[in-house]
Design a protein around this motif. Structure first.
Motif, PDB file in Angstrom:
ATOM      1  N   ASP A  86      50.624  39.401  39.063  1.00 14.92           N
ATOM      2  CA  ASP A  86      50.194  40.104  37.889  1.00 14.92           C
ATOM      3  C   ASP A  86      48.641  40.502  37.814  1.00 14.92           C
ATOM      4  OD1 ASP A  86      52.648  39.433  36.738  1.00 14.92           O
ATOM      5  OD2 ASP A  86      52.193  37.654  35.978  1.00 14.92           O
ATOM      6  N   ALA A  87      48.378  41.005  39.003  1.00  9.63           N
ATOM      7  CA  ALA A  87      46.673  40.850  39.278  1.00  9.63           C
ATOM      8  C   ALA A  87      46.113  42.421  38.953  1.00  9.63           C
ATOM      9  CB  ALA A  87      46.454  40.828  40.627  1.00  9.63           C
ATOM     10  N   ASP A 129      41.945  47.566  36.992  1.00 14.23           N
ATOM     11  CA  ASP A 129      41.124  46.234  37.267  1.00 14.23           C
ATOM     12  C   ASP A 129      42.266  45.743  38.077  1.00 14.23           C
ATOM     13  OD1 ASP A 129      38.866  45.876  35.050  1.00 14.23           O
ATOM     14  OD2 ASP A 129      40.530  47.123  33.923  1.00 14.23           O
ATOM     15  N   TYR A 130      41.670  45.123  39.328  1.00 13.52           N
ATOM     16  CA  TYR A 130      42.539  44.500  40.213  1.00 13.52           C
ATOM     17  C   TYR A 130      41.575  43.096  40.284  1.00 13.52           C
ATOM     18  CZ  TYR A 130      44.911  42.923  44.444  1.00 13.52           C
ATOM     19  OH  TYR A 130      45.534  42.186  45.297  1.00 13.52           O
ATOM     20  N   ALA A 131      42.596  41.983  40.149  1.00 15.54           N
ATOM     21  CA  ALA A 131      41.977  40.702  40.325  1.00 15.54           C
ATOM     22  C   ALA A 131      42.286  40.337  41.921  1.00 15.54           C
ATOM     23  CB  ALA A 131      42.518  39.480  39.388  1.00 15.54           C
ATOM     24  N   ALA A 132      41.484  40.525  42.669  1.00 15.94           N
ATOM     25  CA  ALA A 132      41.695  40.228  44.086  1.00 15.94           C
ATOM     26  C   ALA A 132      41.895  38.743  44.537  1.00 15.94           C
ATOM     27  CB  ALA A 132      40.649  40.912  45.091  1.00 15.94           C
ATOM     28  N   SER A 133      41.119  37.934  43.800  1.00 18.95           N
ATOM     29  CA  SER A 133      41.132  36.688  44.063  1.00 18.95           C
ATOM     30  C   SER A 133      40.958  35.860  42.739  1.00 18.95           C
ATOM     31  CB  SER A 133      40.288  35.968  45.051  1.00 18.95           C
ATOM     32  OG  SER A 133      38.998  36.240  45.027  1.00 18.95           O
ATOM     33  N   SER A 166      38.003  34.875  41.934  1.00 24.50           N
ATOM     34  CA  SER A 166      36.677  35.041  41.816  1.00 24.50           C
ATOM     35  C   SER A 166      36.223  36.316  41.977  1.00 24.50           C
ATOM     36  CB  SER A 166      35.824  34.286  42.764  1.00 24.50           C
ATOM     37  OG  SER A 166      36.083  32.699  42.991  1.00 24.50           O
ATOM     38  N   LEU A 167      37.117  36.999  42.624  1.00 23.34           N
ATOM     39  CA  LEU A 167      36.581  38.668  42.638  1.00 23.34           C
ATOM     40  C   LEU A 167      37.302  39.480  42.025  1.00 23.34           C
ATOM     41  CD1 LEU A 167      34.896  40.726  44.618  1.00 23.34           C
ATOM     42  CD2 LEU A 167      36.691  40.616  46.147  1.00 23.34           C
ATOM     43  N   MET A 168      36.756  40.456  41.101  1.00 24.24           N
ATOM     44  CA  MET A 168      37.529  41.481  40.407  1.00 24.24           C
ATOM     45  C   MET A 168      36.964  42.840  40.814  1.00 24.24           C
ATOM     46  SD  MET A 168      39.333  42.714  37.764  1.00 24.24           S
ATOM     47  CE  MET A 168      39.601  41.162  36.562  1.00 24.24           C
ATOM     48  N   VAL A 169      37.912  43.641  41.316  1.00 18.54           N
ATOM     49  CA  VAL A 169      37.551  45.141  41.575  1.00 18.54           C
ATOM     50  C   VAL A 169      38.110  45.991  40.528  1.00 18.54           C
ATOM     51  CG1 VAL A 169      37.880  46.796  43.345  1.00 18.54           C
ATOM     52  CG2 VAL A 169      37.797  44.481  44.039  1.00 18.54           C
ATOM     53  N   SER A 193      32.794  46.087  41.897  1.00 18.17           N
ATOM     54  CA  SER A 193      33.390  44.762  41.931  1.00 18.17           C
ATOM     55  C   SER A 193      32.527  43.803  41.011  1.00 18.17           C
ATOM     56  CB  SER A 193      33.620  44.481  43.205  1.00 18.17           C
ATOM     57  OG  SER A 193      32.381  44.198  44.017  1.00 18.17           O
ATOM     58  N   GLN A 194      33.206  42.597  40.781  1.00 13.84           N
ATOM     59  CA  GLN A 194      32.231  41.479  39.963  1.00 13.84           C
ATOM     60  C   GLN A 194      33.015  40.249  40.656  1.00 13.84           C
ATOM     61  OE1 GLN A 194      32.405  41.496  35.699  1.00 13.84           O
ATOM     62  NE2 GLN A 194      32.585  39.514  35.642  1.00 13.84           N
ATOM     63  N   TYR A 195      31.813  39.395  41.063  1.00 14.33           N
ATOM     64  CA  TYR A 195      32.030  38.084  41.704  1.00 14.33           C
ATOM     65  C   TYR A 195      31.587  37.114  40.876  1.00 14.33           C
ATOM     66  CZ  TYR A 195      32.636  34.570  45.140  1.00 14.33           C
ATOM     67  OH  TYR A 195      33.135  33.259  45.932  1.00 14.33           O
ATOM     68  N   SER A 196      32.545  36.018  40.254  1.00 18.13           N
ATOM     69  CA  SER A 196      32.281  34.861  39.698  1.00 18.13           C
ATOM     70  C   SER A 196      32.359  33.573  40.327  1.00 18.13           C
ATOM     71  CB  SER A 196      33.091  34.911  38.311  1.00 18.13           C
ATOM     72  OG  SER A 196      33.080  36.058  37.746  1.00 18.13           O
TER      73      SER A 196
END
Length: 278
Positions: A214-215, A238-242, A244-247, A274-277
């Motif tokens: 469901d990413a 929006d894709y939740a690659a992990s 912590s990482l959103m592309v 991308s956004q890294y949290s």
């Protein structure tokens, strides 16, 4: 005062207020109030409608039903120099999937810049002392699907917005003899209005939880200017690659003639990031 990409979830944020104090008061389970005020200026240069940053305060009182589905509130605000304003908002759940909502604000006069030949910039704040009460309102209908998809239809009205003739004149002001091109362009771009016109229709569809884990989330939006039929088509992926990482990919395309309500600045743009949290 805030510039956001895709509803504020990523990319670029410019916050003008720097020194904020918030006080919360709960009066039982259903009633609450929030007071928010700025303790000092941030000393910024004028950034919108040639108006300098102004310290403001606002208080919101909200009532929520026990179910949490239906709620409404009233907001009062005041700047150090500007006139007070009144706002109200609310949501009413019609059934499990359908709800209506509204949000409005009212203030006497307008600080917006309007086309005028009486100013070297070609624009003038001609209504700050107007006795008229100007209303900015949004009314919407939301359909929530069982699988978390979200469909919304909204009507947006800004009483202080330009009429059709003013929209046309605002573009012509940039090319008048004797007009300072720098000041004219700044006033054209930062008129002090959220939307330059008066009437808009907005449609959005958000489809989350796609693909593996469901990413993937797809969002489509369309903003239509009623007075001249210009519009913006907006899409995002929006894709939740992990964890912590959103592309993300964000794109916008404007249709209509040049210098209309929604074609004043760009015809299209594409943003990939991308956004890294952590």
């Amino acid at each position: 005062e805030v510039l956001l990409v895709d509803n504020g979830r990523k990319a670029l944020t410019v916050v003008r207020g720097k020194y904020l104090v918030r006080v919360n008061l709960s009066l039982g389970q259903n009633l609450s109030s929030v007071l928010l005020f700025e303790t000092q200026s941030n000393d910024d240069l004028p950034f919108n409608a040639q108006q300098p940053f102004e310290q403001k305060a606002a208080i919101k009182t909200e009532y929520v039903e026990d179910s949490g589905e239906n709620y409404g509130g009233i907001v009062l605000g005041k700047g150090v120099n500007s006139k007070p304003w009144l706002g109200e908002y609310g949501t009413w759940q019609l059934n499990e999937t359908l709800s209506i909502y509204a949000d409005a604000s009212h203030q006497q006069g307008s600080l917006a810049l309007y086309p005028s030949n009486l100013s070297p910039s070609g624009f003038l704040a001609s209504k700050p002392n107007d006795k008229k009460i100007y209303t900015h309102a949004v009314v919407g209908l939301r359909y929530a699907f069982a699988n978390s998809q979200d469909l919304r239809l909204e009507y947006i009205y800004d009483d202080a917005g330009y009429n059709k003739d003013q929209i046309k004149r605002s573009a012509e002001q940039l090319h008048l003899p004797g007009v300072n091109p720098f000041h004219a362009t700044a006033a054209y771009a930062f008129s002090g209005l959220d939307f330059v016109g008066k009437n808009y229709v907005y449609l959005s569809l958000r489809v989350p939880n796609l693909g593996k884990n469901d990413a993937l989330t797809l969002t489509g939006r369309y903003l239509y200017g009623v007075s001249d039929s210009s519009g913006n088509v907006i899409g995002s992926i929006d894709y939740a690659a992990s964890e912590s990482l959103m592309v993300f990919v964000f794109g916008i395309w404007a249709h209509g003639l040049d210098d209309q309500e929604l074609t004043r600045f760009i015809r299209g743009s594409l943003l990939v990031g991308s956004q890294y949290s952590y």
